[in-house]
Write a protein that holds these residues in place. Structure first.
Motif, mmCIF file in Angstrom:
data_model
loop_
_atom_site.group_PDB
_atom_site.id
_atom_site.type_symbol
_atom_site.label_atom_id
_atom_site.label_comp_id
_atom_site.label_asym_id
_atom_site.label_seq_id
_atom_site.Cartn_x
_atom_site.Cartn_y
_atom_site.Cartn_z
ATOM 1 N N LEU A 42 0.816 -1.201 0.000
ATOM 2 C CA LEU A 42 0.000 0.000 0.000
ATOM 3 C C LEU A 42 0.858 1.264 0.000
ATOM 4 C CD1 LEU A 42 -2.999 -0.862 2.357
ATOM 5 C CD2 LEU A 42 -2.920 -0.816 -0.131
ATOM 6 N N GLN A 43 1.979 1.222 0.702
ATOM 7 C CA GLN A 43 2.863 2.386 0.691
ATOM 8 C C GLN A 43 3.380 2.653 -0.726
ATOM 9 O OE1 GLN A 43 5.863 1.719 3.711
ATOM 10 N NE2 GLN A 43 4.609 2.688 5.282
ATOM 11 N N ASP A 44 3.756 1.598 -1.436
ATOM 12 C CA ASP A 44 4.215 1.759 -2.823
ATOM 13 C C ASP A 44 3.109 2.333 -3.698
ATOM 14 O OD1 ASP A 44 6.669 0.772 -2.116
ATOM 15 O OD2 ASP A 44 6.367 -1.221 -2.974
ATOM 16 N N ASN A 45 1.881 1.854 -3.494
ATOM 17 C CA ASN A 45 0.757 2.352 -4.287
ATOM 18 C C ASN A 45 0.519 3.834 -4.058
ATOM 19 O OD1 ASN A 45 0.409 -0.249 -5.198
ATOM 20 N ND2 ASN A 45 -1.525 -0.601 -4.148
ATOM 21 N N LEU A 46 0.523 4.244 -2.780
ATOM 22 C CA LEU A 46 0.272 5.649 -2.484
ATOM 23 C C LEU A 46 1.419 6.542 -2.947
ATOM 24 C CD1 LEU A 46 -1.471 5.569 1.015
ATOM 25 C CD2 LEU A 46 -2.488 5.796 -1.243
ATOM 26 N N MET A 47 2.636 6.018 -2.909
ATOM 27 C CA MET A 47 3.767 6.790 -3.424
ATOM 28 C C MET A 47 3.665 6.956 -4.933
ATOM 29 S SD MET A 47 5.439 7.856 -0.886
ATOM 30 C CE MET A 47 6.815 8.544 -1.787
ATOM 31 N N MET A 48 3.194 5.905 -5.632
ATOM 32 C CA MET A 48 3.013 6.026 -7.079
ATOM 33 C C MET A 48 1.902 7.032 -7.384
ATOM 34 S SD MET A 48 2.238 3.190 -10.048
ATOM 35 C CE MET A 48 3.889 2.493 -9.982
ATOM 36 N N ARG A 49 0.852 6.998 -6.597
ATOM 37 C CA ARG A 49 -0.233 7.972 -6.778
ATOM 38 C C ARG A 49 0.290 9.397 -6.591
ATOM 39 N NH1 ARG A 49 -4.386 10.763 -4.500
ATOM 40 N NH2 ARG A 49 -6.512 10.372 -5.238
ATOM 41 N N HIS A 50 1.132 9.573 -5.593
ATOM 42 C CA HIS A 50 1.773 10.878 -5.365
ATOM 43 C C HIS A 50 2.591 11.302 -6.578
ATOM 44 C CE1 HIS A 50 4.604 13.840 -3.752
ATOM 45 N NE2 HIS A 50 5.572 13.037 -4.123
ATOM 46 N N GLY A 69 -9.530 10.259 -14.297
ATOM 47 C CA GLY A 69 -9.586 9.675 -12.966
ATOM 48 C C GLY A 69 -8.193 9.408 -12.423
ATOM 49 N N LEU A 70 -7.722 10.262 -11.517
ATOM 50 C CA LEU A 70 -6.394 10.055 -10.927
ATOM 51 C C LEU A 70 -6.331 8.720 -10.202
ATOM 52 C CD1 LEU A 70 -3.558 10.939 -10.044
ATOM 53 C CD2 LEU A 70 -4.605 12.250 -8.208
ATOM 54 N N ASP A 71 -7.392 8.389 -9.468
ATOM 55 C CA ASP A 71 -7.405 7.137 -8.713
ATOM 56 C C ASP A 71 -7.383 5.934 -9.660
ATOM 57 O OD1 ASP A 71 -8.089 8.571 -6.056
ATOM 58 O OD2 ASP A 71 -9.681 9.185 -7.414
ATOM 59 N N ARG A 72 -8.160 6.025 -10.741
ATOM 60 C CA ARG A 72 -8.182 4.918 -11.710
ATOM 61 C C ARG A 72 -6.844 4.760 -12.410
ATOM 62 N NH1 ARG A 72 -14.000 4.720 -14.883
ATOM 63 N NH2 ARG A 72 -15.320 4.484 -13.033
ATOM 64 N N LEU A 73 -6.218 5.888 -12.758
ATOM 65 C CA LEU A 73 -4.896 5.814 -13.388
ATOM 66 C C LEU A 73 -3.906 5.151 -12.444
ATOM 67 C CD1 LEU A 73 -2.963 6.459 -15.674
ATOM 68 C CD2 LEU A 73 -2.723 8.777 -14.755
ATOM 69 N N ALA A 74 -3.944 5.531 -11.175
ATOM 70 C CA ALA A 74 -3.057 4.898 -10.188
ATOM 71 C C ALA A 74 -3.371 3.409 -10.058
ATOM 72 C CB ALA A 74 -3.203 5.593 -8.837
ATOM 73 N N LEU A 87 -9.982 0.441 -6.392
ATOM 74 C CA LEU A 87 -9.587 1.786 -5.989
ATOM 75 C C LEU A 87 -9.201 1.850 -4.521
ATOM 76 C CD1 LEU A 87 -12.232 4.062 -7.765
ATOM 77 C CD2 LEU A 87 -9.870 3.664 -8.440
ATOM 78 N N ARG A 88 -9.715 0.899 -3.724
ATOM 79 C CA ARG A 88 -9.367 0.893 -2.296
ATOM 80 C C ARG A 88 -7.874 0.689 -2.085
ATOM 81 N NH1 ARG A 88 -14.339 -2.006 -2.132
ATOM 82 N NH2 ARG A 88 -13.278 -4.014 -2.179
ATOM 83 N N ASP A 89 -7.212 0.066 -3.069
ATOM 84 C CA ASP A 89 -5.780 -0.207 -2.938
ATOM 85 C C ASP A 89 -4.908 1.002 -3.237
ATOM 86 O OD1 ASP A 89 -6.314 -2.872 -2.285
ATOM 87 O OD2 ASP A 89 -6.322 -3.483 -4.390
ATOM 88 N N VAL A 90 -5.504 2.074 -3.767
ATOM 89 C CA VAL A 90 -4.721 3.278 -4.069
ATOM 90 C C VAL A 90 -5.302 4.503 -3.374
ATOM 91 C CG1 VAL A 90 -3.874 2.403 -6.271
ATOM 92 C CG2 VAL A 90 -6.027 3.670 -6.206
ATOM 93 N N THR A 91 -6.233 4.278 -2.451
ATOM 94 C CA THR A 91 -6.870 5.354 -1.681
ATOM 95 C C THR A 91 -6.517 5.177 -0.213
ATOM 96 O OG1 THR A 91 -8.710 5.355 -3.255
ATOM 97 C CG2 THR A 91 -9.069 6.470 -1.149
ATOM 98 N N ALA A 92 -6.081 6.237 0.437
ATOM 99 C CA ALA A 92 -5.601 6.102 1.814
ATOM 100 C C ALA A 92 -6.703 5.611 2.752
ATOM 101 C CB ALA A 92 -5.037 7.435 2.308
ATOM 102 N N PHE A 93 -7.846 6.257 2.708
ATOM 103 C CA PHE A 93 -8.938 5.903 3.622
ATOM 104 C C PHE A 93 -10.231 5.724 2.821
ATOM 105 C CE2 PHE A 93 -5.856 8.365 6.091
ATOM 106 C CZ PHE A 93 -5.552 7.440 7.092
#
Length: 593
Positions: free
Chosen positions: A138-146, A540-545, A554-560
């Motif tokens: 999840l940390q890798d996913n959120l960093m990629m989203r960033h 969709g930023l979330d979908r692209l991530a 999308l739950r895997d690239v969304t913090a909460f």
């Protein structure tokens, strides 16, 4: 001890061997071997091994004995080379010999082990989301989203776009999904809406002369959730003036190529292929086709074996104006046994189909589920038209075009998964253009398929007469979607910039003069002061991530994230509020009887 870190855990390497370092993080694991203690310390950059032996100060050794998983530590020591290299982590060649160690915060035993591979239920992980977010995946996913967000701004800034924030409290103009409403305390009995999109505001910005606008906008839609939907999401929202469809597609393709290069290191070939909406439906049975595998739909309605057949499954739909079409799963006859085919028939029945006919070719002669209705030579003609050869299985659907397309489109994806036809780390892009302007509801009414501000195509203007669209199913829009691997990544259109045409399209959607004024009067009035031709898109930023991370949801690239009923397990929202708060807003809760 000075609590200032000199390095992150994952950033120490052989070039710092012999240096004094200070790191802080969470304890991943503690291994007490008697005379020596090993601690794996983790932060968002990675893991580093700490070592305490007989050479370290006794007080540090005693503290280390009490350390447990997920404690927060600050340590100070010397970086040295590891005797046994761990190739599983990037710091696996080094370790820190501890001089000082301090426990900054203790943790009780977590409800689940925080490991890269976890077998606990998603519900439990979402309830303790702050712990789940410590996992590397999840940390890798959120960093990629960033990173995607960072490079998005870089690309659009470099291409002359201006970032402007639009309101999140706006007028409710319910079109499509339901609005989330916010009651006003000051204006008792009135409500704001949270934006489903900044659509109207960005069109007003074009009228105002800001010819290139960009925003990473929070949007909200009160709709049923799926794996690729959340009630609140981030949209890369843009609008451009003095453009037509090719100009916008070019800037968007450049954006995708830029992000793929920066984030994934992948060179993207431009331009992307294009299909009209009608082509996508007839070839793939979907306006979101996954083109990583073939299996195209073939129309066999004109074959004698079909059009002259007494097989009622074919005869009735053709007489009613429908069609008979098929797909072929190549080299699948041994895998798709009769039992597996029965499961697939039940699958399509579950999405609204009446069933499937099939040809399964295992032996020298194909086995056909409707063979008794065929004349000599007709089975061979069917196989030739479909492209079905020995070792293949063909599936045939007969119904209205709409049902046939949805059936074979869904079956096509199901077969690709069952037969492992999709390669990992492959990204296929396709534009879907010339979308229908109107969508026909089950009650026969027509609504805007995209939104009511979309400009009809030049070819469709012949069907628009004095404000009345007299053949709505023939009207197409200057609208476009970009699909990546079967996921709709973005949607956009050229907007109507002629207020007279806009009023005609409102009326074609069944809106009265009073409704137009109440919902969109300010926008129609703005267009009377002149507007350049303009259009844009929402990405969709979330979908692209999600696509770039290879995530399933999308739950895997969304913090909460929220779950399927739009609630959050961790904070247990939404919750009831007190009578006093409701009274200030002039609201009472009606109880269901």
């Amino acid at each position: 001890m000075d609590l200032k870190r000199t390095h992150y855990c994952g950033e120490v390497g052989t070039e710092q061997i012999g240096s004094k370092v200070a790191v802080g993080g969470f304890v991943k694991r503690n291994r007490d071997k008697g005379g020596i203690i090993f601690i794996d310390l983790r932060d968002r950059t990675g893991v580093v091994q700490l070592v305490l032996d007989e050479t370290v100060p006794p007080e540090a050794f005693e503290i280390a004995k009490t350390v447990k998983s997920e404690y927060v530590l600050m340590v100070y020591g010397h970086l040295r080379r590891r005797e046994s290299i761990n190739k599983e982590i990037k710091t696996g060649s080094v370790e820190i010999l501890i001089n000082e160690l301090k426990i900054l915060s203790k943790s009780k035993t977590p409800p689940f082990e925080i490991t890269d591979e976890t077998n606990v239920s998603e519900e439990l992980r979402l309830k303790y989301r702050y712990l789940d977010l410590r996992r590397k995946e999840l940390q890798d996913n959120l960093m990629m989203r960033h990173d995607i967000a960072r490079y998005t701004r870089e690309y659009f800034y470099d291409n002359g776009f201006i970032e402007i924030e639009t309101p999140t409290f706006m007028k409710s103009t319910p079109e499509g999904a339901r609005d989330y409403l916010v009651p006003s305390r000051i204006h008792n009995g009135k409500f704001y809406a949270l934006p489903q999109s900044p659509q109207i505001y960005k069109q007003l910005l074009m009228i105002a002369g800001y010819d290139r606008y960009i925003q990473l906008a929070r949007c909200y839609r009160d709709e049923d959730l799926r794996a690729d939907r959340q009630p609140e999401f981030t949209q890369i929202d843009l609008e451009m003036s003095f453009v037509d469809v090719p100009d916008i597609l070019e800037i968007l393709e450049g954006f995708i190529a830029f992000v793929m290069k920066k984030v994934k290191g992948i060179e993207v070939s431009l331009p992307f292929p294009q299909l009209t909406y009608d082509e996508a439906m007839s070839i793939y049975g979907s306006d979101k086709p996954d083109t990583r595998f073939d299996m195209k739909i073939v129309d066999i309605s004109d074959l004698p074996a079909v059009k002259d057949s007494e097989f009622v499954v074919f005869k009735q739909p053709l007489n009613a104006g429908g069609s008979v079409r098929g797909i072929v799963a190549k080299n699948s006859a041994t895998t798709l046994t009769r039992k597996e085919i029965d499961k697939l028939i039940e699958f399509v029945k579950g999405i609204g189909a009446k069933g499937l006919a099939y040809i399964r070719w295992v032996e020298d002669e194909p086995n056909c589920s409707f063979a008794k209705f065929l004349k000599e030579g007709e089975l061979a003609q069917l196989c030739q038209k479909l492209g079905c050869e020995k070792g293949d299985v063909a599936f045939i659907s007969a119904d209205t075009d709409k049902t046939v397309f949805s059936t074979l489109g869904a079956l096509r994806n199901q077969l690709a998964e069952k037969l492992s036809l999709i390669q990992d780390n492959v990204y296929n892009y396709v534009w879907i253009t010339d979308m229908p302007f109107f969508a026909k509801e089950e009650n026969g009414e027509f609504v805007a398929m995209h939104h009511p501000f979309t400009c009809p195509t030049d070819e469709s203007m012949q069907y628009i007469d004095s404000g009345n669209v007299f053949d709505k199913e023939k009207v197409h829009a200057k609208a476009y979607d970009l699909v990546i691997n079967g996921v709709e990544l973005l949607s956009g259109s050229i907007r109507i910039n002629d207020y007279e045409l806009q009023e005609k399209m409102f009326k074609a959607l069944g809106l009265t003069e009073d409704e137009i004024e109440a919902k969109f009067g300010f926008l129609v009035e703005a267009y009377k002061y002149a507007s350049p031709p303009h259009g844009g898109a929402g990405i969709g930023l979330d979908r692209l991530a999600m696509v770039l991370c290879g995530a399933d949801s999308l739950r895997d690239v969304t913090a909460f994230p929220k779950i399927k009923d739009a609630s959050e397990l961790m904070s247990e929202c939404p919750t009831e509020v007190g009578v006093e708060q409701l009274g200030e807003l002039g609201i009472t809760i009606a109880t269901n009887k």
